[in-house]
Design an enzyme around this catalytic site. Structure first.
Site, short mmCIF file in Angstrom:
data_model
loop_
_atom_site.label_atom_id
_atom_site.label_comp_id
_atom_site.label_asym_id
_atom_site.label_seq_id
_atom_site.Cartn_x
_atom_site.Cartn_y
_atom_site.Cartn_z
N GLU A 315 78.61 55.75 51.01
CA GLU A 315 78.18 57.14 51.22
C GLU A 315 79.34 58.02 51.68
O GLU A 315 79.21 58.81 52.62
CB GLU A 315 77.02 57.19 52.22
N ASP A 389 66.98 50.83 51.35
CA ASP A 389 67.31 51.55 52.58
C ASP A 389 66.10 51.73 53.49
O ASP A 389 65.53 52.83 53.52
CB ASP A 389 67.90 52.92 52.24
N GLU A 417 62.95 56.51 60.24
CA GLU A 417 63.49 57.47 59.28
C GLU A 417 62.58 57.68 58.08
O GLU A 417 62.35 58.81 57.66
CB GLU A 417 64.86 56.95 58.82
C1 BDP Z 1 70.44 55.77 55.63
C2 BDP Z 1 70.45 57.05 56.38
C3 BDP Z 1 71.83 57.58 56.66
C4 BDP Z 1 72.68 56.45 57.22
C5 BDP Z 1 72.69 55.31 56.26
C6 BDP Z 1 73.41 54.08 56.79
O1 BDP Z 1 69.72 58.00 55.65
O2 BDP Z 1 71.71 58.65 57.55
O3 BDP Z 1 73.97 56.89 57.47
O4 BDP Z 1 71.39 54.87 56.03
O5 BDP Z 1 72.73 53.14 57.14
O6 BDP Z 1 69.22 55.16 55.94
O7 BDP Z 1 74.63 54.06 56.84
#
Ligand code: BDP
Length: 726
Positions: A315, A389, A417
Site C-alpha cells: 500500500e 483484509d 474496521e
Molecule cells: C487495512 C486498513 C489500512 C491498514 C492496512 C494494513 O484499511 O488502514 O493500513 O490494513 O494492515 O485493513 O496495513
C-alpha cells in the site's frame, strides 16, 4: 538518572490511583466502563463469607516493581470484591491465607516445593495447600511476572464466582509473544480507531505520565499480553528520532513491571529520512551500519526493547523491493541490527503490489512461500487471519502451514474496521476461534492454524499473536462497552488459542456486568450469535470487501473505478446478469491451489465448499440451488434479513435487562444497538437494491422492499467517518 525519575513517577502514578480508591470505592461513581473487567465490585452476597474466609490474609513480598504490582492488585481486588482488604502478613498465622511469590521471593513458596519449573518463565500455579496445619492458597511461579499473572487469575476466580477450595490450576502460555499493535499516529489520530484519539499523549511525554498508562498495563497483564507496538504500521521515521525514543522509553518504564515490552513500527526508508543517507537499500553497508547504530541507541534507552514491526512494499510503504531486494533481505538486515540485543523483527505479510494484475488474495502466498527458510532466526512473519483484509468472514490465510521453516505469527484485528466500528455489537472471539480451528491439512488432518501459531506443527522456536488494538482515549477505552470483550477475548486466546469463545464470553460478562445467571445467559447468547449476524447483514455467503471507499463505513457494493481495481467492490463480487461471486477455482484465479490438496479440493468443489465461502471461491448463477433449497438470490435476501432480525432480537433481550445492569452502561448499549439496527437495515436494503439490478429477480414472498431507492443509497457520503487511513 532520567530513567530513575520516570520510574519513580510511574510508581507514584500507580500509587496515586490506588490511593484515590479507583476500586476501593465500589459504586461511588456511576459505571462508565473505565474499570474494564477489573471492576472489583462486591461479589454476590452468598459468596462473601466463604471468600473472606479463604482470603483473610495475604503473604506477598513487594521487593521488586512486579511483586509490588501483584500485591497491590490483590489488595485492591480483594478489598473491592470482599469489602475488606486482607491483612498483610509475613507468615501464615491463620486459616485462609493467600501466598503469592516465587521460590526466590518467598521463603514460604520455596518451602512448599511446588514443582514450578515446568511452568516456564510466565507460567504459574494456584493450589490449595496446608502450611503448618493452616489452610492456604499458594500462587506460585518461577518468575515475578508469572506470579502477577497468577494473581490476576486468582482474582478472576472470585470475580466469576468460582469456588476457592481444592484448587489445582497450572497455566502457561501456549504462544510466546502476545502483542497489541496500535495503529496510532504521532498526532493522536488512530488509523481504524473508533474509540477517540490515541491514548499516547506524545506531546506531553516523557514528563507527564498519564495514570491511564498504568491501568492500560494492568488490563493487559490481566490477560497475559506481554508486548505492545506503540505506533502505526504506516509509520513515520520521526518515531525513531531521539526525542520520540525518549517518549517511548518513558512508556516502557511504566509497562515494565507488568511484563509488557515495547516495540516500534519501523519505517524502512528511515535511513534516508532521518539518517541523511541516500538509500535505504538493505544490502548497502552504510544502511546496515545506520540500523545497527539505531538499534544500539534504542537499547540504551529501552534495555528490554522488543523489536520492530514492519510494513514494507505494501500500500505504498517503502521497502526492500524499491531496491530490487526481497522481503527476506529487508527483514534480515533489521534482524541483524537487533540480534545482539535480543530483539525480534515482525515482518508483515500483508503485501500486494501496486502493479500486480493477479488476484489480490494470492499475492502474499506467491511472494512469501519462495522465501521460506531464508529468514534469520529472530524474524517472524506476521500474517493476517485471511488473505484479503479483516473481512467479516474470510477463509484462513493459505500461508498458514505453508512456511514450515519460518515462524508465522497471527495478526487479528480487534478494532472493527469492517465490522461496524464501535457501535455494532459484534463479539469477535467466534471469528478468532473459527480461524484457529481451521485445518490446513499441511501435515495431515489436525494441522490446525492454532498449531501453526503455537509452533507445535512445525517446531517453531518463536511464536506470536498480534491484535490490532481497539483502544483509544474514550473513557471506556474501546469505544463501546461490548468492544472491551474483543480486547479481552483476544488476550485470552493469545494465551491459549484453544479457549472456547463461549467460555471467554461468559467470563467476561461475569466480570463486566453481573454474575447472576439470568443476566449471564442472555448476554452471552447475544454475543455468541453477533458476528454471524454481522456477516449476514453485511457480506453473506462469502461476499467480501463491499464497504464504503476509504473509510469502510457502510455498504457500497457499487464502488468501481479509481486508482486500482482491487480497491473497488465490483472487483470482489463480480455480479453480472448471470450470476455473482469471485471464481477462485482452476477456471478462475485458481487461488484454491494455494491450499493443501484436501482443502483445495473442498474449497474448489461447488458440492463441498462450505456455503459460508460460496461466493468467495465460486461464481454462480442467480438461480443456483443453495443447500436450503432456495435459489441463490432468495438465499442472499434471506440472510440479509436474518442478520437484521438478529439485531432486533438483541435489542429486545437487552431491553429485558433494564434494571439488572447499571443505568449508565445499559443506556449506552441500548442506544448503540438502536444504531446497529438502523445500520443493519441500511446494509440489507442497499445491498438488495444494488444486487437486484443484476439478478432481475423479485424479492421472495414476505420480504420487505428496500426503504429507499438505489440512487439514494449511492448518494450517501461520509467525509468525516472516523478512523480513516491517510
Ligand atoms: C487495512 C486498513 C489500512 C491498514 C492496512 C494494513 O484499511 O488502514 O493500513 O490494513 O494492515 O485493513 O496495513
Amino acid at each position: 538518572m532520567f530513567r530513575r525519575i520516570v520510574a519513580a513517577a510511574g510508581a507514584a502514578a500507580v500509587a496515586a490511583c490506588w490511593l484515590a480508591g479507583m476500586a476501593y470505592a465500589p459504586q461511588a461513581h456511576a459505571e462508565d466502563g473505565y474499570d474494564l473487567w477489573l471492576r472489583y465490585r462486591p461479589v454476590q452476597a452468598e459468596r462473601t463469607g466463604d471468600y473472606r474466609a479463604q482470603a483473610a490474609q495475604l503473604v506477598a513480598a513487594a521487593a521488586t516493581p512486579t511483586q509490588a504490582a501483584a500485591r497491590d492488585e490483590l489488595l485492591r481486588g480483594l478489598a473491592g470484591l470482599l469489602g475488606t482488604a486482607p491483612r498483610l502478613s509475613e507468615t501464615v498465622t491463620r486459616d485462609g491465607a493467600v501466598i503469592v511469590g516465587t521460590p526466590s521471593s518467598s521463603p514460604l513458596i520455596a518451602k512448599l516445593r511446588l514443582h514450578t519449573l515446568a511452568l516456564g518463565r510466565e507460567g504459574y500455579l494456584i493450589r490449595s495447600v496446608s502450611v503448618e496445619g493452616r489452610q492456604a492458597t499458594a500462587i506460585a511461579a518461577n518468575d515475578d511476572i508469572g506470579a502477577l499473572y497468577g494473581a490476576f487469575h486468582f482474582l478472576r476466580l472470585l470475580q466469576t464466582g468460582q469456588p476457592l477450595q481444592n484448587l489445582d490450576i497450572r497455566e502457561s502460555p501456549r504462544v510466546k509473544l502476545r502483542v497489541l499493535n496500535h495503529w496510532d499516529d504521532l498526532d493522536g489520530h488512530v488509523e481504524r480507531g473508533y474509540a477517540g484519539a490515541s491514548i499516547w499523549d506524545w506531546h506531553k511525554l516523557p514528563d507527564w505520565l498519564d495514570p491511564r498508562y498504568a491501568d492500560y498495563a494492568r488490563a493487559n497483564a490481566s490477560l497475559g499480553i506481554n508486548g505492545t507496538v506503540l505506533n502505526n504500521v504506516n509509520s513515520k521515521a520521526l518515531s525513531l528520532t531521539p526525542m520520540y525514543l525518549e517518549k517511548a522509553a518513558a512508556l516502557a518504564e511504566v509497562f515494565r513491571p507488568y511484563g509488557i515490552r515495547v516495540f516500534l513500527s519501523a519505517r524502512f526508508s528511515a535511513p534516508i529520512e532521518i539518517g541523511g543517507l541516500e538509500t535505504a537499500d538493505p544490502l548497502d553497508p552504510e544502511v546496515k551500519r545506520w540500523w545497527r547504530a539505531k538499534a544500539g541507541e534504542i537499547y540504551r534507552l529501552i534495555p528490554d526493547f522488543g523489536g520492530f514491526l514492519v510494513k514494507a512494499n505494501s500500500e505504498g510503504q517503502p521497502g526492500p523491493q524499491d531496491y530490487g531486494r526481497s522481503h527476506a533481505d529487508g527483514a534480515n538486515m533489521l534482524a541483524d541490527a537487533l540480534a545482539p540485543h535480543g530483539g525480534t523483527v515482525m515482518w508483515r505479510a500483508f503485501v500486494y503490489s501496486h502493479e500486480e494484475p493477479d488476484d489480490r488474495a494470492k499475492q502474499a502466498y506467491s511472494e512469501f512461500v519462495p522465501l521460506d527458510g531464508k529468514f534469520r532466526d529472530n524474524v517472524m512473519v506476521q500474517v493476517k487471519n485471511g488473505a484479503i483484509d479483516f473481512q467479516p468472514r474470510e477463509p484462513f490465510h493459505p500461508l498458514f502451514g505453508a512456511m514450515p521453516k519460518t515462524p508465522l505469527m497471527m495478526e487479528f484485528q480487534i478494532t472493527k474496521e469492517y465490522l461496524g466500528f464501535a457501535t455494532h455489537l459484534v463479539y469477535l472471539a467466534p471469528m478468532y476461534q473459527e480461524t484457529l480451528e481451521a485445518d490446513t491439512h499441511r501435515r495431515g488432518p489436525g494441522s490446525t492454524v492454532a498449531r501453526v501459531i503455537d509452533g507445535s506443527l512445525h517446531g517453531y522456536a518463536l511464536t506470536g499473536m498480534a491484535g490490532v488494538a481497539n483502544i483509544g482515549a474514550d473513557r471506556n477505552w474501546s469505544g463501546s462497552h461490548f468492544d472491551q470483550a474483543n480486547w479481552y477475548a483476544y488476550g485470552r486466546q493469545a494465551w491459549n488459542p484453544s479457549l472456547e469463545a463461549r467460555d471467554i464470553a461468559e467470563e467476561w460478562v461475569r466480570m463486566t456486568f453481573s454474575n447472576e445467571a439470568d443476566v449471564v445467559a442472555p448476554v452471552v447468547g447475544m454475543m455468541m450469535g453477533s458476528r454471524e449476524a454481522a456477516v449476514d447483514y453485511m457480506t453473506p455467503l462469502g461476499l467480501h470487501h463491499l464497504m464504503g471507499r476509504g473509510h469502510h463505513y457502510g455498504p457500497a457494493p457499487w464502488i468501481e473505478g479509481g486508482p486500482r481495481a482491487d480497491w473497488t467492490s465490483v472487483y470482489y463480487h463480480r455480479a453480472t446478469g448471470e450470476g455473482i461471486g469471485f471464481d477462485r477455482t482452476a477456471s478462475g484465479s485458481n487461488a484454491v491451489a494455494q491450499y493443501a490438496p484436501p482443502v483445495a479440493r473442498r474449497f474448489g468443489d461447488l458440492e463441498q465448499v462450505p456455503e459460508q465461502f460460496l461466493l468467495w471461491f465460486h461464481h454462480v448463477p442467480w438461480d443456483y440451488r443453495t443447500r436450503s433449497g432456495r435459489p441463490l438470490w432468495d438465499e442472499l435476501v434471506h440472510r440479509y434479513t436474518r442478520g437484521v432480525d438478529y439485531v432486533r432480537q438483541m435489542r429486545e433481550t437487552w431491553r429485558g435487562l433494564d434494571g439488572r445492569i447499571d443505568a449508565q452502561r445499559h443506556a449506552q448499549v441500548a442506544a448503540f444497538l438502536a444504531i446497529q439496527e438502523k445500520e443493519a437495515q441500511w446494509w440489507r436494503d442497499a445491498s438488495i437494491a444494488y444486487f437486484q439490478t443484476f439478478s432481475g429477480r423479485p424479492l421472495p414472498a414476505g420480504e420487505a422492499p428496500p426503504a429507499h431507492s438505489l440512487d439514494y443509497y449511492r448518494s450517501l457520503e461520509f467525509p468525516y467517518a472516523p478512523g480513516d487511513g491517510r
